[in-house]
Design an enzyme around this catalytic site. Structure first.
Site, PDB file in Angstrom:
ATOM      1  N   ILE A 197       0.847  -1.188   0.000  1.00  0.00           N
ATOM      2  CA  ILE A 197       0.000   0.000   0.000  1.00  0.00           C
ATOM      3  C   ILE A 197       0.885   1.241   0.000  1.00  0.00           C
ATOM      4  O   ILE A 197       2.034   1.204   0.410  1.00  0.00           O
ATOM      5  CB  ILE A 197      -0.973   0.039   1.205  1.00  0.00           C
ATOM      6  CG1 ILE A 197      -0.215   0.131   2.536  1.00  0.00           C
ATOM      7  CG2 ILE A 197      -1.900  -1.163   1.197  1.00  0.00           C
ATOM      8  CD1 ILE A 197      -1.116   0.418   3.735  1.00  0.00           C
ATOM      9  N   SER A 198       0.337   2.335  -0.495  1.00  0.00           N
ATOM     10  CA  SER A 198       1.014   3.620  -0.531  1.00  0.00           C
ATOM     11  C   SER A 198       2.305   3.499  -1.352  1.00  0.00           C
ATOM     12  O   SER A 198       2.275   3.035  -2.476  1.00  0.00           O
ATOM     13  CB  SER A 198       1.258   4.125   0.899  1.00  0.00           C
ATOM     14  OG  SER A 198       1.686   5.459   0.914  1.00  0.00           O
ATOM     15  N   ASN A 199       3.448   3.876  -0.794  1.00  0.00           N
ATOM     16  CA  ASN A 199       4.695   3.676  -1.522  1.00  0.00           C
ATOM     17  C   ASN A 199       4.944   2.200  -1.820  1.00  0.00           C
ATOM     18  O   ASN A 199       5.513   1.848  -2.855  1.00  0.00           O
ATOM     19  CB  ASN A 199       5.879   4.238  -0.736  1.00  0.00           C
ATOM     20  CG  ASN A 199       5.962   5.748  -0.831  1.00  0.00           C
ATOM     21  OD1 ASN A 199       5.212   6.382  -1.567  1.00  0.00           O
ATOM     22  ND2 ASN A 199       6.880   6.331  -0.085  1.00  0.00           N
TER      23      ASN A 199
END
Length: 657
Positions: A286-288
């Site tokens: 998730i995210s980066n």
């Protein structure tokens, strides 16, 4: 929630906030396509390898024996000796910090009841430093192998930490799903993480998380001698490795998967060899970390063949940049300057703005108006008019109202400034001794610095040397980007808001290449050179199309105010589909970027968590691979926020079935 309450919560969170073998069993080999002309890369190199066991009443792989109650505790697990914690104590505390930094564990939030698992999973951990050819610094890899590993299924989940977190920064995402299912889980900190270095003491972080001096060697991050002589304060790997780690996120993920296979060989020598041909590999983040697994999806095998090492990918709220879209640095530096002012636009209905940096939203309006960013009419206008102009400017650049409202969290937590300063240094490959310099009206060349801080009531935070106890806890407690864990981001020590805010304009200039406001003529060439370095670094992070036959599910909250889907997942999905990839896209209403903040009453009544959808997407791709079930269809998921004080219900999530 009042502005003062938000400031109090934000400040607290910011400070609190990784042999000979028998023939293998018969497993269907994955198809491979030869690519004789593919670029050959050097074999991966692993060093400082360790193996630890995690069993018994007070230890396990997912929570180090803390369980849900221990993870909910507001106070972190204590060290027997604050200045000299053991590796086991550091690991337990790192798991506590990463669970609390990613998941909503609050009662009524649904974790462990409606979704997710904190089952006691016993097993072994294998860890090492991994080095990419040409990199200045290693990155960490870690593999968790459960005792109940399903040798018939041969499943390996590979993940990258979200944000810039340390090696346990994806435990909630990958470990909580894969380990209870009998899969091994491989992690990478993707060249970032919490291996801080204290220039004042000459001390860094060892492989086991404890600290030690440069002279002893074996550190996870060691700035070179010239930097150590010229620098003070604190350096951290994402900003100061001079490697631009984001450019290699996909390769970091692939190397973690390779270390996963290596670890399985050691854990189960009778079933070895474990290879990409006979072991299922699912990447999730998730995210980066979501951006990292999408970058991994474009890579072939390191031996030069074009396909074969990955079987499926699930990416949640990914920070991913494709040609024609806005990269993170562009919209982050825009938000750092304009969003505090735009959130004062009353029809937007945003939560109160109370930046922990101390400067008011009104002072941002005054500053950006003086720079001319809001048009000539706003220079002498009221704050209300300036706020409307800032709002309209951001809307015109692609920000939705939902993203702007949720972006108030990033304003209040000072994330825009923290991210912009870190990524400018990383993209430009600047060292800690020669960081990107940003401007100030009275001092044309000033820079942000990182240091421990002296906090005194009624006085600005001042720089000081870190204590032994502070250094000892950085690896376990930090999020990978200051401020946090006692390390602060220091700009100009100036009396006037416009002087304190000026470096934000300098960071923005590194993207657009144009000086904002009046600047000395001699600054032009230096700005152009620095901007060229940053732009080159950003271009190196651009994603390419994934393999056409690779199942991919992308999940993104439509209220994401840190990585808006309009700038990231939406253009990525469009690009991948145009290239013929099989991508499914779930867009979820009333979901923003930070599940961990949903324990705050004002947010729990407005937003739902993202993690249930990531876990469901993993279940669906697993069923697709295991039982040939269809991949999920695209979905615009209409959720129902729970009433304040009420527990989350399955119907609120409206997960597609």
């Amino acid at each position: 929630m009042s502005a003062q309450s938000l400031r109090t919560v934000a400040a607290s969170a910011a400070l609190v906030l990784l042999a000979c073998a028998a023939p293998p069993p018969a497993v269907a080999a994955k198809p491979r396509a030869a690519a004789p002309n593919a670029r050959q890369e050097a074999a991966p190199m692993f060093s400082a390898e360790r193996q630890t066991e995690h069993r018994g009443e007070h230890d396990d792989l997912l929570s180090a024996g803390l369980g849900l109650d221990g993870l909910r505790a507001m106070v972190p697990p204590a060290f027997a000796d604050a200045a000299r914690p053991t590796a086991a104590e550091l690991r337990r505390r790192a798991l506590w910090a990463n669970w609390r930094g990613i998941a909503d564990l609050a009662p009524g939030g649904g974790y462990g009841e409606l979704y997710g698992s904190l089952a006691r999973v016993q097993g072994r951990e294998f860890s090492a430093f991994a080095s990419l050819p040409g990199a200045h610094q290693p990155h960490r890899v870690l593999v968790q192998v459960p005792d109940e590993f399903d040798a018939k299924k041969r499943c390996l989940v590979v993940s990258a930490s979200s944000g810039s977190r340390g090696i346990y920064g994806s435990i909630v995402v990958a470990g909580a799903w894969g380990l209870p299912k009998g899969c091994a889980v491989a992690y990478t900190d993707k060249g970032a993480g919490t291996d801080y270095f204290d220039f004042d003491a000459g001390i860094g972080v060892r492989a086991d998380g404890t600290t030690g001096p440069v002279a002893e060697g074996g550190l996870a991050f060691t700035p070179d001698a010239s930097e150590r002589e010229a620098s003070k304060g604190v350096a951290f790997k994402h900003a100061h490795s001079r490697d631009n780690p984001e450019a290699d996120w996909g390769r970091h993920v692939r190397q973690a998967a390779q270390f996963g296979l290596r670890s399985l060989d050691r854990a189960f020598p009778k079933q070895a060899p474990f290879t990409f041909a006979n072991t299922r590999v699912i990447a999730v983040g998730i995210s980066n970390g979501g951006g990292a697994v999408l970058r991994a999806a474009e890579l072939g095998d390191e031996d030069g063949s074009a396909n074969g090492w990955l079987d499926a990918v699930v990416a949640g709220e990914p920070n991913v940049y494709v040609e024609g879209a806005r990269p993170l640095y562009d919209y982050t530096t825009e938000a750092a300057l304009l969003m505090p002012c735009a959130l004062l636009h009353k029809p937007l209905g945003a939560m109160p703005v109370a930046p922990i940096s101390g400067d008011s939203a009104e002072s941002f309006c005054t500053y950006v108006a003086a720079l001319g960013l809001l048009g000539d009419a706003a220079r002498q206008a009221s704050t209300e008019v300036r706020a409307q102009a800032a709002y309209e400017h951001m809307r015109g650049n692609g920000w939705s109202d939902d993203a702007l409202r949720a972006g108030a969290l990033s304003v209040n937590f000072d994330l825009w400034r923290a991210v912009a300063a870190t990524y400018a240094s990383a993209y430009g490959r600047f060292s800690a001794a020669q960081p990107p310099r940003t401007r100030n009206p009275d001092q044309p060349w000033v820079r942000y610095v990182y240091s421990a801080g002296q906090v005194a009531p009624g006085a600005p935070i001042s720089e000081r040397s870190a204590s032994e106890a502070e250094r000892a806890a950085w690896w376990s407690d930090a999020s990978g980007i200051p401020p946090g864990a006692g390390v602060y981001l220091f700009g100009p020590n100036a009396a006037q808001p416009e002087q304190r805010l000026a470096p934000l304009a300098g960071l923005r200039e590194l993207w657009n290449g144009e000086a904002l406001g009046e600047q000395p003529p001699e600054r032009g060439l230096a700005l152009a050179a620095a901007q060229q370095r940053v732009r080159k670094g950003i271009e190196a992070t651009r994603a390419a199309a994934p393999r056409k036959d690779l199942p991919i599910v992308v999940v993104h909250g439509l209220d994401d105010g840190l990585i808006p889907p309009a700038f990231s997942s939406a253009p990525y999905v469009a690009m991948a589909r145009e290239a013929g990839a099989q991508v499914r896209y779930w867009q979820v209403r009333n979901v923003q970027h930070f599940d961990a903040f949903l324990g705050l009453p004002a947010l729990s009544a407005r937003y739902l968590p993202l993690l249930p959808y990531v876990y469901e997407a993993l279940d669906r791709v697993d069923a697709h691979l295991d039982r040939d079930q269809p991949l999920p269809a695209d979905a615009l998921i209409q959720t129902t926020p729970r009433a304040q004080g009420q527990a989350l219900k399955a119907a609120d999530l409206a997960i597609p079935r």
